[in-house]
Design a protein around this motif. Structure first.
Motif, short mmCIF file in Angstrom:
data_model
loop_
_atom_site.label_atom_id
_atom_site.label_comp_id
_atom_site.label_asym_id
_atom_site.label_seq_id
_atom_site.Cartn_x
_atom_site.Cartn_y
_atom_site.Cartn_z
N GLN A 88 0.91 -1.29 -0.38
CA GLN A 88 0.16 -0.13 0.15
C GLN A 88 0.94 1.36 -0.01
N ARG A 89 0.28 1.58 -0.39
CA ARG A 89 1.38 3.30 -0.94
C ARG A 89 1.97 3.24 -1.09
N SER A 90 3.01 2.23 -2.26
CA SER A 90 4.16 2.08 -2.40
C SER A 90 4.46 2.92 -3.57
N GLU A 91 6.53 3.05 -4.18
CA GLU A 91 5.90 3.83 -5.63
C GLU A 91 5.54 2.78 -6.23
N GLU B 9 3.20 0.83 -6.42
CA GLU B 9 1.91 1.06 -6.63
C GLU B 9 1.83 2.41 -7.26
N LYS B 10 1.67 3.51 -7.10
CA LYS B 10 1.81 4.65 -7.41
C LYS B 10 2.37 4.91 -9.56
N LYS C 281 -6.90 4.92 -4.54
CA LYS C 281 -6.30 6.55 -4.11
C LYS C 281 -6.77 7.02 -2.67
N LYS D 292 -8.53 7.53 1.60
CA LYS D 292 -7.80 7.08 2.41
C LYS D 292 -8.59 6.00 3.36
N TYR E 85 -9.06 2.97 1.81
CA TYR E 85 -8.06 1.98 1.45
C TYR E 85 -7.51 1.73 2.70
N ILE E 86 -6.46 2.57 2.75
CA ILE E 86 -5.87 2.16 3.91
C ILE E 86 -6.84 1.71 5.68
#
Length: 118
Positions: free
Chosen positions: A66-69, A71-72, A102, A104, A106-107
């Protein structure tokens, strides 16, 4: 799992599953590298230990952090991808998945996951 996301992505097929919202993208970049992206359903939070984590992304069966490079880069590439033989429904389903990843929520949803042993 080295995939060049700077090369244009072609989504050759979008498969939707009857499990509450999982979709699978059969993709290929312009360099001919094929790969599969799976957005796992985010409605059933109690899973068995061998099941994929709800609400998460997998590339070629590998969990994307999650929220890794990675993923982006993946999301950016998918948003710019060319969809082959897709319907408006396919486009809407994919957009919903990207918007969820994308968000919040999701987290926050990752805290709902409960893994059981058999």
């Amino acid at each position: 799992m080295k995939i060049d996301f700077t090369s244009q992505i072609l989504i050759k097929e979008i498969s939707t599953w009857m499990d509450g919202g999982s979709i699978t993208l059969n993709c290929e970049n312009k360099k001919g590298k094929e790969f599969i992206v799976e957005f796992v359903q985010n409605v059933r939070w109690h899973i068995l230990e061998f099941e994929k984590l709800p609400g998460r992304i997998y590339i070629n069966e590998n969990l994307v952090s999650q929220r890794s490079e990675l993923e982006k880069k993946l999301l950016k590439s998918i948003e710019k991808a060319t969809l082959i033989n897709s319907s408006d429904l396919d486009n809407n389903i994919l957009k919903e998945q990207i918007d969820y990843i994308k968000s919040k929520q999701y987290i926050l949803d990752s805290e709902k996951i409960q893994i059981r042993k058999r």
